[in-house]
Motif scaffolding. Structure first.
Motif, PDB file in Angstrom:
ATOM      1  N   VAL A  45       0.836  -1.206   0.000  1.00 39.30           N
ATOM      2  CA  VAL A  45       0.000   0.000   0.000  1.00 39.30           C
ATOM      3  C   VAL A  45       0.868   1.252   0.000  1.00 39.30           C
ATOM      4  CG1 VAL A  45      -1.797   1.261   1.241  1.00 39.30           C
ATOM      5  CG2 VAL A  45      -1.856  -1.236   1.161  1.00 39.30           C
ATOM      6  N   THR A  46       1.961   1.219   0.758  1.00 40.62           N
ATOM      7  CA  THR A  46       2.895   2.350   0.767  1.00 40.62           C
ATOM      8  C   THR A  46       3.456   2.599  -0.623  1.00 40.62           C
ATOM      9  OG1 THR A  46       3.522   1.849   3.055  1.00 40.62           O
ATOM     10  CG2 THR A  46       5.011   3.240   1.803  1.00 40.62           C
ATOM     11  N   THR A  47       3.822   1.524  -1.310  1.00 38.32           N
ATOM     12  CA  THR A  47       4.356   1.659  -2.669  1.00 38.32           C
ATOM     13  C   THR A  47       3.295   2.206  -3.615  1.00 38.32           C
ATOM     14  OG1 THR A  47       5.850  -0.197  -2.256  1.00 38.32           O
ATOM     15  CG2 THR A  47       5.474   0.420  -4.546  1.00 38.32           C
ATOM     16  N   ALA A  48       2.046   1.749  -3.450  1.00 38.90           N
ATOM     17  CA  ALA A  48       0.961   2.276  -4.275  1.00 38.90           C
ATOM     18  C   ALA A  48       0.754   3.767  -4.036  1.00 38.90           C
ATOM     19  CB  ALA A  48      -0.326   1.512  -3.981  1.00 38.90           C
ATOM     20  N   SER A  49       0.904   4.190  -2.786  1.00 38.95           N
ATOM     21  CA  SER A  49       0.789   5.613  -2.468  1.00 38.95           C
ATOM     22  C   SER A  49       1.882   6.417  -3.161  1.00 38.95           C
ATOM     23  CB  SER A  49       0.862   5.807  -0.949  1.00 38.95           C
ATOM     24  OG  SER A  49       0.852   7.174  -0.619  1.00 38.95           O
ATOM     25  N   LEU A  50       3.109   5.889  -3.149  1.00 42.59           N
ATOM     26  CA  LEU A  50       4.213   6.571  -3.817  1.00 42.59           C
ATOM     27  C   LEU A  50       3.958   6.672  -5.323  1.00 42.59           C
ATOM     28  CD1 LEU A  50       7.104   7.753  -3.861  1.00 42.59           C
ATOM     29  CD2 LEU A  50       7.937   5.412  -4.156  1.00 42.59           C
ATOM     30  N   ILE A  51       3.549   5.573  -5.927  1.00 40.33           N
ATOM     31  CA  ILE A  51       3.303   5.581  -7.369  1.00 40.33           C
ATOM     32  C   ILE A  51       2.204   6.582  -7.725  1.00 40.33           C
ATOM     33  CG2 ILE A  51       2.450   4.181  -9.293  1.00 40.33           C
ATOM     34  CD1 ILE A  51       3.826   1.774  -7.961  1.00 40.33           C
ATOM     35  N   THR A  52       1.140   6.616  -6.906  1.00 39.76           N
ATOM     36  CA  THR A  52       0.046   7.563  -7.157  1.00 39.76           C
ATOM     37  C   THR A  52       0.535   9.003  -7.071  1.00 39.76           C
ATOM     38  OG1 THR A  52      -1.513   5.968  -6.213  1.00 39.76           O
ATOM     39  CG2 THR A  52      -2.268   8.236  -6.434  1.00 39.76           C
ATOM     40  N   ALA A  53       1.388   9.296  -6.079  1.00 41.54           N
ATOM     41  CA  ALA A  53       1.915  10.652  -5.927  1.00 41.54           C
ATOM     42  C   ALA A  53       2.825  11.015  -7.100  1.00 41.54           C
ATOM     43  CB  ALA A  53       2.670  10.779  -4.617  1.00 41.54           C
ATOM     44  N   LEU A  54       3.621  10.063  -7.566  1.00 47.21           N
ATOM     45  CA  LEU A  54       4.498  10.343  -8.710  1.00 47.21           C
ATOM     46  C   LEU A  54       3.682  10.591  -9.978  1.00 47.21           C
ATOM     47  CD1 LEU A  54       7.387   7.765  -8.111  1.00 47.21           C
ATOM     48  CD2 LEU A  54       7.347  10.215  -7.584  1.00 47.21           C
ATOM     49  N   ILE A  55       2.578   9.863 -10.138  1.00 45.41           N
ATOM     50  CA  ILE A  55       1.692  10.127 -11.272  1.00 45.41           C
ATOM     51  C   ILE A  55       1.077  11.510 -11.132  1.00 45.41           C
ATOM     52  CG2 ILE A  55      -0.417   9.389 -12.453  1.00 45.41           C
ATOM     53  CD1 ILE A  55       0.242   6.525 -11.630  1.00 45.41           C
ATOM     54  N   ALA A  56       0.724  11.884  -9.903  1.00 48.50           N
ATOM     55  CA  ALA A  56       0.194  13.231  -9.659  1.00 48.50           C
ATOM     56  C   ALA A  56       1.219  14.287 -10.043  1.00 48.50           C
ATOM     57  CB  ALA A  56      -0.200  13.376  -8.188  1.00 48.50           C
ATOM     58  N   ALA A  57       2.475  14.064  -9.679  1.00 43.47           N
ATOM     59  CA  ALA A  57       3.532  15.012 -10.035  1.00 43.47           C
ATOM     60  C   ALA A  57       3.688  15.102 -11.554  1.00 43.47           C
ATOM     61  CB  ALA A  57       4.847  14.591  -9.386  1.00 43.47           C
ATOM     62  N   ALA A  58       3.585  13.950 -12.228  1.00 42.25           N
ATOM     63  CA  ALA A  58       3.685  13.950 -13.691  1.00 42.25           C
ATOM     64  C   ALA A  58       2.531  14.716 -14.316  1.00 42.25           C
ATOM     65  CB  ALA A  58       3.715  12.509 -14.202  1.00 42.25           C
ATOM     66  N   CYS A  59       1.328  14.576 -13.748  1.00 40.32           N
ATOM     67  CA  CYS A  59       0.183  15.338 -14.255  1.00 40.32           C
ATOM     68  C   CYS A  59       0.404  16.838 -14.065  1.00 40.32           C
ATOM     69  CB  CYS A  59      -1.092  14.901 -13.543  1.00 40.32           C
ATOM     70  SG  CYS A  59      -1.659  13.238 -13.961  1.00 40.32           S
ATOM     71  N   ALA A  60       0.923  17.224 -12.899  1.00 34.82           N
ATOM     72  CA  ALA A  60       1.202  18.638 -12.659  1.00 34.82           C
ATOM     73  C   ALA A  60       2.247  19.164 -13.627  1.00 34.82           C
ATOM     74  CB  ALA A  60       1.662  18.846 -11.217  1.00 34.82           C
TER      75      ALA A  60
END
Length: 614
Positions: free
Chosen positions: A214-229
């Motif tokens: 779950v921690t890794t999924a949170s990191l991946i989601t945040a990195l995708i968010a950064a890519a969207c930004a």
């Protein structure tokens, strides 16, 4: 693999054996105390083992809390005791002693052993006698807080019936879900995330997912968010805000899953501790990249936000370490704080104004979606600056007013602050030249050095005057650390060093005017900040600071500061950009390799932080 040894007289209709098997224990039954000792000796030394009274009545989650938590070598609840490999020797010794002393007393009556675990009948409870023996030996036996959960060894049928009624009256699963949520958290997390994330944690547990996943999924989601930004489009910014909140939900879920299923691990502690910072600072970089696509350069604001947030954290860490061994705080400031905590609405206001991670990420997500990266960073800087001023001022007042026992006076506290200072090979020889007693002026030396570098970088820019100032900074750093850090305000020294180093990098990168200097400076500060966070969590785990060779290899805070000043004075703007990039990559590689090696090793500490929200 875990083994449970059931002792005592079995009771018809008891569910204890089934409960233990559901918790992953291989259950073996001992006919008497001697048989229990034989069974214990047969369990391999690298396995967890538990001794449980067969008459036990209680909730399965009480057993889970008492017998399966991996953070404690020895643990007990009424009628049960467990030992991990690290506690096996103490358990075996206690078992042997209590078994040999459990023979009949004069007249044939069974020996009565006084229990140290709870209100249970201990006439013939081997588990209780073992716990009493462990206590007598001075062993550190963890006793979990059970709250409304039931865990007893009834003395007679009537007491057994009453215990079973008490078990039926309490919803085991509701207690387990409630305990999965941190007892102390921010307003946004408590009221907008935890009410449903706990159910997501249970959903994950029932499907065999681990907190690390779950921690890794949170990191991946945040990195995708950064890519969207980083796309720089309004759609990208809206998607980034939504994904950042989703990442935070998962970030809460991983800890709740760990508490719900007691899946604590050293690797999980490291991932949780470091990924929060990685997610947030990667998002800052994504916002800066997105703004650049729209023609707005906000890298200085992004780096400033990272510096401010990192310095805030080191203030928290340093103050807590300096007061780690304090037994009481009866100062007027602490009394006022306790008084305010008794007024319900002030508790939430005070938690919100320090801008913890929930409030901070919610603010960033909303502002990203509806405004621009520049406005987002302005709001973040103003909010964090106010929060830093509020918390630091309160801690300074607490430190200066009387009423704190053992404040910063222990060798452990002084060593922790020295480790957090991150002193390198340039200051070390100077420190050895001038050892002495603690004195009150140590923080002034660190503060003077930080101000000198920040003002010098702003006024002189890349010049040999700044190199001279950096040499003075090295001397002041050594002077601040040449005495044991046991003063009331010595916890301010590491934050001053962080501010001095980071601000020097920021100002020099901004002064060069090069297009890549600020992104390179962002990478360098991120790499160094990771090293400093890694140091904090090693100290929290009682594993000490990173090895001395690592601190020397990356130069120490004073060495890096001097090196950046020299590079700025020697090189052209474009060359300075390249140098900062190379330095950032080199530092990142060295600290990451050593950090990963340490945290995945078998000897890493199990850090489980339930303190202030970050």
């Amino acid at each position: 693999m875990s083994t449970a040894i059931l002792t005592g007289s079995p009771v018809p209709g008891s569910s204890i054996e089934g409960d233990l098997r559901s918790l992953g224990f291989d259950v073996r039954t001992a006919s008497d105390a001697g048989d229990a000792e034989t069974l214990l000796a047969a369990v391999p030394g690298d396995e967890r083992v538990a001794v449980v009274d067969a008459r036990f009545v209680g909730h399965a989650h009480a057993l889970r809390l008492g017998l399966t938590d991996p953070r404690f070598a020895l643990a007990a609840i009424p009628g049960a005791v467990t030992a991990q490999p690290a506690g096996r020797q103490a358990l075996t010794r206690a078992m042997a002693r209590e078994n040999s002393a459990s023979g009949p007393a004069p007249g044939g009556a069974p020996t009565r052993a006084k229990s140290a675990v709870g209100d249970v009948d201990s006439l013939d409870s081997l588990a209780e006698r073992i716990v009493a023996s462990l206590d007598a030996d001075g062993a550190d036996v963890h006793r979990p807080e059970l709250g409304s959960l039931v865990a007893v060894v009834p003395a007679d049928p009537q007491a057994r019936n009453e215990a079973r009624q008490a078990v039926a009256a309490v919803d085991d699963e509701a207690v387990r879900l409630k305990s999965a949520v941190k007892a102390r958290d921010g307003f946004f997390t408590t009221h907008f995330i935890s009410p449903y994330s706990r159910y997501l944690a249970r959903w994950c547990a029932r499907r065999g997912l681990t907190p690390n996943q779950v921690t890794t999924a949170s990191l991946i989601t945040a990195l995708i968010a950064a890519a969207c930004a980083a796309t720089g489009t309004r759609v990208g910014f809206v998607a980034a805000g939504v994904l950042l909140i989703a990442s935070f939900v998962l970030d809460c879920t991983d800890g709740q899953l760990a508490r719900y299923s007691l899946q604590y691990s050293t690797l999980g502690a490291w991932l949780d501790a470091t990924f929060d910072r990685a997610k947030e600072y990667a998002y800052y970089a994504g916002l800066a990249l997105g703004a650049a696509r729209g023609g707005d350069d906000v890298w200085a604001l992004a780096l400033g936000a990272m510096i401010l947030q990192t310095c805030r954290h080191v203030v928290d860490f340093s103050f807590n370490e300096a007061n780690h061994d304090a037994t009481a705080n009866t100062s007027p400031t602490a009394a006022l704080s306790d008084k305010l905590d008794s007024v319900g609405w002030t508790v939430w206001v005070r938690r919100m104004i320090v801008l913890p991670i929930g409030e901070r990420w919610a603010m960033i997500a909303v502002l990203t979606a509806v405004t621009t990266p520049r406005i987002t960073f302005y709001a973040l800087l103003i909010g964090c600056a106010f929060a830093a001023t509020y918390t630091t001022a309160g801690r300074v007042l607490r430190s200066l007013t009387p009423g704190v026992e053992h404040r910063g006076s222990t060798d452990r506290a002084a060593q922790a602050l020295a480790d957090l200072a991150d002193t390198g090979p340039l200051a070390e020889p100077l420190i050895r030249l001038a050892p002495g007693k603690p004195r009150r002026t140590a923080p002034l030396s660190a503060a003077a050095g930080a101000v000198l570098m920040a003002v010098g970088a702003w006024v002189w820019g890349p010049s040999w005057w700044l190199v001279l100032a950096a040499l003075v900074y090295v001397a002041l750093s050594a002077e601040a650390l040449s005495h044991p850090l046991k003063g009331a305000l010595d916890w301010l020294i590491p934050p001053f060093f962080r501010a001095g180093e980071y601000c020097t990098v920021l100002i020099l990168a901004a002064r060069t005017g090069g297009g890549a200097a600020l992104p390179a400076a962002f990478g360098l500060v991120a790499a160094v900040a990771y090293h400093h966070y890694d140091t904090v969590y090693r100290i929290r785990g009682n594993a000490g600071a990173p090895p001395a060779w690592l601190v020397r290899a990356v130069g120490g805070q004073e060495g890096r500061t001097l090196l950046v000043a020299v590079l700025a004075a020697l090189l052209t703007a474009s060359q300075f950009e390249v140098a900062l990039t190379v330095l950032a990559v080199a530092v990142a590689l060295v600290v990451l390799v050593e950090s990963i090696r340490f945290w995945v090793s078998a000897g890493a500490p199990a850090v489980h932080d339930e303190g202030e929200p970050a």
